[in-house]
Write a protein that holds these residues in place. Sequence first.
Motif: not given
Length: 323
Positions: A202-225
């Motif tokens: 939560t270090n990044s999200t507490n600062l306000g950043y949006k995070v897309l983890r690698a496992d999420e990206c692989h499931k989403m596909g590059m167009e969705a990313v």
Amino acid sequence: MKKHYKAKNSLKSPRFSGIKTFMRMENIENPEVLDDVDFAVVGLPYDTCASYRVGTRLGPSAIRELSCLAAKPYSGPLQVGIFDECSGIDYGDLGSVPGYIEESFDLITEGMLPFFEKGVVPVAMGGDHSVTLPELRACAKVNGPVALIHFDAHYDTIKEYFGKPYNHGTPFYHAAKEGLVDTSKSIQVGIREGLYGPEDLTNSTNLGYKVLRADECHKMGMEAVIEAIKERVGTAKAFLTFDIDFLDPACAPGTGTPVPGGFTTAQALELIRGLKDLNIIGYDIVEVSPPYDPTNITAIAAAGLMQEFISQVAYRKKNNIKF
């Protein structure tokens, strides 16, 4: 009348000849010429902030040498000739004080300021990832807080390292706390590092950043990313930072902190090309460490990605994209 700077023609001059500059562009280290250029490549050969394996101080020279193979002046996917639209130079390397962090950061900030003041797009080569913090300090002095587009295997948002503030794992904590970035428009993509504890999630999200983890990206596909990045950034001015360890170690072994489960070079190029219409005012690529890659595929990948960055500058100029 402005002078138009461009690369040597490698169909007339052999690529193995001459002094090694990026894409064989003219090497001019003079702020006065920035009135005549659209972009400038600049090296930041600094790795005092590396936490384990050093060597990224050698990254800019390796990328320059391999750019004659990996980077050519016409982009087929974007259908744009870089030097048909743009004037660009290799500005050489900015200074540092090896072993002295704050002094080196000050030199980098001072050296980067003229690019942003003149509206020139810097395309920088690290160096470890700490160099992005002084780059952002220069950027914010001119532009205020910008959106951050951050490709990486690591969050780089821990507060401190061994009780000290600066390390290549801390730059985006300090960038947020110093108000250099607008975290509500910023996104970190490809994160997959091992963590010291659950709090690191939560270090990044507490600062306000949006995070897309690698496992999420692989499931989403590059167009969705791509769409997620574009939705987050919108029309804001943005700085794009690309840590080469975003790529899987099979594609980029020459880096200090490789992490399995990453992305192919083809996926990375697809992601970068998908951002061509964003208002990106600065780029960097960091963490290329040649000593760990005798094959040079890491430097080749970095040079190819930088060619995509520069092609975007030309694409936006050719298509008169305004923000």
